[in-house]
Design a protein around this motif. Structure first.
Motif, mmCIF file in Angstrom:
data_model
loop_
_atom_site.group_PDB
_atom_site.id
_atom_site.type_symbol
_atom_site.label_atom_id
_atom_site.label_comp_id
_atom_site.label_asym_id
_atom_site.label_seq_id
_atom_site.Cartn_x
_atom_site.Cartn_y
_atom_site.Cartn_z
ATOM 1 N N ARG A 1 -78.305 -62.689 40.405
ATOM 2 C CA ARG A 1 -78.628 -63.738 39.510
ATOM 3 C C ARG A 1 -79.617 -64.670 40.144
ATOM 4 N NH1 ARG A 1 -73.400 -61.776 38.238
ATOM 5 N NH2 ARG A 1 -73.102 -61.352 36.078
ATOM 6 N N ARG A 2 -80.553 -64.476 40.291
ATOM 7 C CA ARG A 2 -81.661 -65.230 41.169
ATOM 8 C C ARG A 2 -83.044 -64.964 40.394
ATOM 9 N NH1 ARG A 2 -77.676 -67.167 42.188
ATOM 10 N NH2 ARG A 2 -77.082 -67.921 44.275
ATOM 11 N N PRO A 3 -83.911 -65.967 40.477
ATOM 12 C CA PRO A 3 -85.275 -65.290 39.720
ATOM 13 C C PRO A 3 -86.078 -64.274 40.612
ATOM 14 C CG PRO A 3 -85.087 -68.012 40.128
ATOM 15 C CD PRO A 3 -83.813 -67.381 40.658
ATOM 16 N N GLU A 4 -86.515 -63.582 39.907
ATOM 17 C CA GLU A 4 -87.400 -62.297 40.577
ATOM 18 C C GLU A 4 -88.622 -63.005 41.176
ATOM 19 O OE1 GLU A 4 -87.568 -58.984 38.373
ATOM 20 O OE2 GLU A 4 -85.395 -58.736 37.889
ATOM 21 N N PRO A 5 -89.281 -62.508 42.040
ATOM 22 C CA PRO A 5 -90.666 -62.974 42.607
ATOM 23 C C PRO A 5 -91.884 -62.590 41.914
ATOM 24 C CG PRO A 5 -89.883 -60.868 43.692
ATOM 25 C CD PRO A 5 -88.679 -61.192 42.829
ATOM 26 N N ASP A 6 -92.421 -63.292 41.653
ATOM 27 C CA ASP A 6 -93.974 -63.404 40.958
ATOM 28 C C ASP A 6 -94.747 -62.261 41.801
ATOM 29 O OD1 ASP A 6 -93.130 -65.437 39.321
ATOM 30 O OD2 ASP A 6 -93.935 -67.044 40.546
ATOM 31 N N ARG A 7 -95.766 -61.767 40.659
ATOM 32 C CA ARG A 7 -96.650 -60.690 41.331
ATOM 33 C C ARG A 7 -97.347 -61.556 42.594
ATOM 34 N NH1 ARG A 7 -100.765 -58.200 37.296
ATOM 35 N NH2 ARG A 7 -101.906 -60.350 37.264
ATOM 36 N N PRO A 8 -97.593 -61.010 43.385
ATOM 37 C CA PRO A 8 -98.802 -61.436 44.580
ATOM 38 C C PRO A 8 -100.022 -61.234 43.953
ATOM 39 C CG PRO A 8 -97.146 -59.690 45.431
ATOM 40 C CD PRO A 8 -97.064 -59.454 43.927
ATOM 41 N N ALA A 9 -100.711 -62.478 44.375
ATOM 42 C CA ALA A 9 -102.098 -62.590 43.977
ATOM 43 C C ALA A 9 -103.206 -61.910 44.989
ATOM 44 C CB ALA A 9 -102.660 -64.088 43.586
ATOM 45 N N ALA A 10 -104.447 -61.183 44.293
ATOM 46 C CA ALA A 10 -105.384 -60.714 45.372
ATOM 47 C C ALA A 10 -105.913 -61.575 45.977
ATOM 48 C CB ALA A 10 -106.138 -59.724 44.665
ATOM 49 N N PRO A 11 -106.758 -62.592 45.599
ATOM 50 C CA PRO A 11 -107.500 -63.544 46.239
ATOM 51 C C PRO A 11 -106.809 -64.039 47.639
ATOM 52 C CG PRO A 11 -107.800 -63.975 44.110
ATOM 53 C CD PRO A 11 -106.652 -63.025 44.210
ATOM 54 N N PRO A 12 -105.620 -64.669 47.798
ATOM 55 C CA PRO A 12 -105.065 -65.175 49.067
ATOM 56 C C PRO A 12 -104.553 -64.183 49.884
ATOM 57 C CG PRO A 12 -103.456 -65.383 47.134
ATOM 58 C CD PRO A 12 -104.831 -65.291 46.435
ATOM 59 N N ALA A 13 -104.135 -62.672 49.462
ATOM 60 C CA ALA A 13 -103.947 -61.729 50.207
ATOM 61 C C ALA A 13 -105.311 -61.289 50.690
ATOM 62 C CB ALA A 13 -103.341 -60.618 49.237
ATOM 63 N N GLY A 14 -106.264 -61.243 50.153
ATOM 64 C CA GLY A 14 -107.442 -60.782 50.737
ATOM 65 C C GLY A 14 -107.898 -61.730 51.852
ATOM 66 N N ARG A 15 -107.694 -63.132 51.588
ATOM 67 C CA ARG A 15 -108.365 -64.152 52.675
ATOM 68 C C ARG A 15 -107.411 -63.831 53.789
ATOM 69 N NH1 ARG A 15 -108.570 -67.397 48.052
ATOM 70 N NH2 ARG A 15 -106.687 -68.280 48.128
ATOM 71 N N ALA A 16 -105.986 -63.508 53.715
ATOM 72 C CA ALA A 16 -105.085 -63.591 54.993
ATOM 73 C C ALA A 16 -104.942 -61.961 55.447
ATOM 74 C CB ALA A 16 -103.843 -64.280 54.677
ATOM 75 N N ARG A 17 -105.739 -61.033 55.144
ATOM 76 C CA ARG A 17 -105.384 -59.593 55.196
ATOM 77 C C ARG A 17 -105.140 -59.403 56.787
ATOM 78 N NH1 ARG A 17 -110.679 -59.987 53.822
ATOM 79 N NH2 ARG A 17 -112.373 -59.055 55.283
ATOM 80 N N GLN A 18 -105.807 -60.204 57.474
ATOM 81 C CA GLN A 18 -105.404 -59.731 59.069
ATOM 82 C C GLN A 18 -103.928 -60.228 59.339
ATOM 83 O OE1 GLN A 18 -108.951 -61.664 61.129
ATOM 84 N NE2 GLN A 18 -109.193 -59.638 62.285
ATOM 85 N N TRP A 19 -103.591 -61.247 59.026
ATOM 86 C CA TRP A 19 -102.382 -61.711 59.191
ATOM 87 C C TRP A 19 -101.351 -60.826 58.407
ATOM 88 C CZ3 TRP A 19 -98.700 -63.589 62.082
ATOM 89 C CH2 TRP A 19 -97.326 -64.272 61.637
ATOM 90 N N LYS A 20 -101.404 -60.599 56.980
ATOM 91 C CA LYS A 20 -100.729 -60.074 56.217
ATOM 92 C C LYS A 20 -100.556 -58.568 56.470
ATOM 93 C CE LYS A 20 -100.066 -59.077 51.170
ATOM 94 N NZ LYS A 20 -98.697 -59.339 51.330
ATOM 95 N N PHE A 21 -101.473 -57.875 56.855
ATOM 96 C CA PHE A 21 -101.521 -56.339 57.078
ATOM 97 C C PHE A 21 -101.484 -56.142 58.435
ATOM 98 C CE2 PHE A 21 -103.115 -56.558 52.676
ATOM 99 C CZ PHE A 21 -102.517 -55.598 52.181
ATOM 100 N N GLY A 22 -102.064 -56.973 59.150
ATOM 101 C CA GLY A 22 -102.257 -56.462 60.742
ATOM 102 C C GLY A 22 -101.234 -57.567 61.658
ATOM 103 N N LEU A 23 -100.648 -58.325 61.127
ATOM 104 C CA LEU A 23 -99.854 -59.333 61.950
ATOM 105 C C LEU A 23 -100.639 -59.785 63.020
ATOM 106 C CD1 LEU A 23 -96.990 -60.328 61.530
ATOM 107 C CD2 LEU A 23 -96.279 -58.996 63.310
ATOM 108 N N VAL A 24 -101.727 -60.623 62.714
ATOM 109 C CA VAL A 24 -102.808 -60.803 63.651
ATOM 110 C C VAL A 24 -102.619 -62.547 63.795
ATOM 111 C CG1 VAL A 24 -105.285 -60.979 64.457
ATOM 112 C CG2 VAL A 24 -104.258 -58.837 63.773
ATOM 113 N N GLY A 25 -102.250 -62.885 65.035
ATOM 114 C CA GLY A 25 -102.245 -64.368 65.104
ATOM 115 C C GLY A 25 -103.442 -64.877 66.030
ATOM 116 N N SER A 26 -103.478 -65.930 66.317
ATOM 117 C CA SER A 26 -104.603 -66.608 67.184
ATOM 118 C C SER A 26 -103.962 -67.449 68.207
ATOM 119 C CB SER A 26 -105.456 -67.574 66.082
ATOM 120 O OG SER A 26 -104.782 -68.691 65.768
ATOM 121 N N ARG A 27 -104.647 -67.316 69.518
ATOM 122 C CA ARG A 27 -104.654 -68.148 70.654
ATOM 123 C C ARG A 27 -105.745 -69.040 70.809
ATOM 124 N NH1 ARG A 27 -103.501 -64.294 73.926
ATOM 125 N NH2 ARG A 27 -100.957 -64.393 74.036
#
Length: 451
Positions: free
Chosen positions: A316-342
């Motif tokens: 009994r909690r709100p279901e998540p919203d559909r992920p948006a393509a533009p922010p996922a595309g901009r953050a694809r190295q972090w989102k898909f590759g788990l790449v950080g920065s030093r």
């Protein structure tokens, strides 16, 4: 340049369905978790098979259970592995024959071919009893191969033995004796042609995989192996079937051994390998037998809900919203590759990556850090029994990454009673949720002894 098999790895999910729940007299069934699919399991197998400093010539994903029907699923695997854009990547969807098509291409030109499947059977069906979920990857190249390809032979035949229409989740089988007779002739003829092409009178190990269980019962009468005749230890695993079975043999084969892989699906494909001295130095880190023996139990009703075969009361909690393509595309190295920065100036590690250093405020002085290849330590955690999850409770942990950096991740396949401050974790590519037909992939932490 001679192309050979340079690396391999299998991946079996952590969960096990008791045989007594599905009518098996003994044993259990390997099942993927609610947050796993053919794409996530392919990432797990491929990351184990491919050294982090190697760039394959191509990447092929074979599956009969693609996460998307009208989108290239292999591109998510490509992104999760952090491969350059120039690496050709494609899906090969269908039966185990799709995996063998990828093997033929990679053995000829080099590349990484990974096969993964989530097998779904109707409750009480033979598919439910004899299936299994898993993945395996083979890497072909020219550097220090662990096995050489001696011969490849194929035969094709059209007959109805197993089928599934595109709009159905479960498949159907014809009466197995019909297909068994046709497969038997194909196997004998194709295996004989492959042995002749390889210049071998016989082989040490035979791997025989087929969706028809009657064929597997007659395996020893159809093909001969001086040391072993085996099939996949998890049952029929779709496109992944021949690769998982081959991984099990590569775990035990010795230098000089010959291995014949026989995959009978809508025809027959046979590959003959000869193991080299390099095999002993480059076996997968965790044998298939150890992966099969491990795992934790999952209740039958929970399993059915994971596969969409029953609908349970939603949280009994709100279901998540559909992920948006533009922010996922901009953050694809972090989102898909788990790449950080030093930060190059002060060494501070940012997760997710940043342009401006939080420590010294240097701008655009960052180097990439592939966190997916590292491990970490739990600093603190919470067990949330109210959050939306198909498999509550949801466990979130703050993790200190080896080499610097801190982030908060969900813990996959969590065992809350065994989790503590100081627990060591590694990282696994999973599906957070699906909303509006969009799969939200990201990385989760997993306790290091979970798999």
């Amino acid at each position: 340049m001679t192309i050979g098999l340079c690396g391999y790895a299998s991946y079996l999910p952590h969960h096990r369905l008791a045989g007594s729940s599905i009518g098996l007299r003994r044993g259990d069934r390997v099942v993927a978790s609610y947050d796993e699919d053919s794409t996530t399991m392919a990432v797990a197998a491929a990351a184990r098979a491919l050294p982090s400093d190697v760039v394959p010539d191509a990447l092929y994903l074979a599956t009969s259970s693609p996460a998307y029907a009208d989108k290239t699923n292999a591109t998510a695997v490509h992104a999760a592995l952090g491969l350059p854009a120039q690496v050709f990547t494609a899906d090969l969807c269908g039966t185990a024959r799709s995996a063998m098509a990828g093997l033929r291409a990679a053995a000829r030109e080099g590349g990484l071919v990974v096969a993964a499947d989530v097998r779904v059977g109707k409750p009480g069906s033979a598919d439910e009893k004899s299936g299994g979920d898993g993945a395996a990857a083979l890497w072909f190249g020219a550097d220090d191969p662990i096995a050489e390809v001696l011969a490849i032979r194929s035969s094709t035949a059209e007959f109805l033995d197993r089928w599934r229409s595109p709009d159905e989740a479960t498949g159907q089988l014809w009466e197995e004796r019909f297909g068994a007779e046709l497969y038997a002739e194909l196997i004998r003829d194709t295996a004989g042609a492959a042995l002749a092409a390889a210049g071998c009178a016989d082989v040490d190990h035979v791997v025989l995989t087929c969706p028809n269980t009657a064929v597997l019962k007659r395996a020893a009468t159809l093909v001969k192996g001086q040391k072993s005749v085996s099939s996949s230890p998890i049952g029929h695993s779709g496109a992944a079937d021949p690769f998982i079975a081959l991984a099990g043999v590569l775990d035990i084969a010795e230098a000089g051994d010959t291995i014949m892989v026989v995959s009978a699906a809508d025809g027959c494909d046979v590959v003959v390998f000869a193991a080299t001295a390099a095999l002993g130095r480059h076996r997968q880190s965790r044998p298939l037998s150890a992966q099969r023996a491990a795992g934790s139990a999952v209740e039958y009703l929970t399993y059915l809900s994971w596969r969409g075969l029953v609908e349970r009361e939603a949280p009994r909690r709100p279901e998540p919203d559909r992920p948006a393509a533009p922010p996922a595309g901009r953050a694809r190295q972090w989102k898909f590759g788990l790449v950080g920065s030093r930060c190059k100036a002060c060494g501070f590690v940012h997760l997710p990556p940043q342009r401006v250093c939080r420590q010294c405020q240097a701008t655009d002085e960052m180097a990439e850090v592939a966190v997916r290849d590292l491990a970490g330590t739990v600093v603190t955690y919470t067990v949330d029994r109210l959050a939306f999850s198909p498999s509550p409770p949801m466990v979130q942990a703050v993790i200190d990454i080896d080499g610097g950096g801190r982030c908060t991740l969900e813990v996959a396949d969590a065992r809350p009673d065994e989790l503590a401050v100081g627990t060591r974790v590694r990282f696994t590519f999973r599906r957070l949720f699906t909303a509006g037909g969009v799969h939200d992939y990201f990385w989760k932490a997993v306790q290091v002894d979970a798999q």
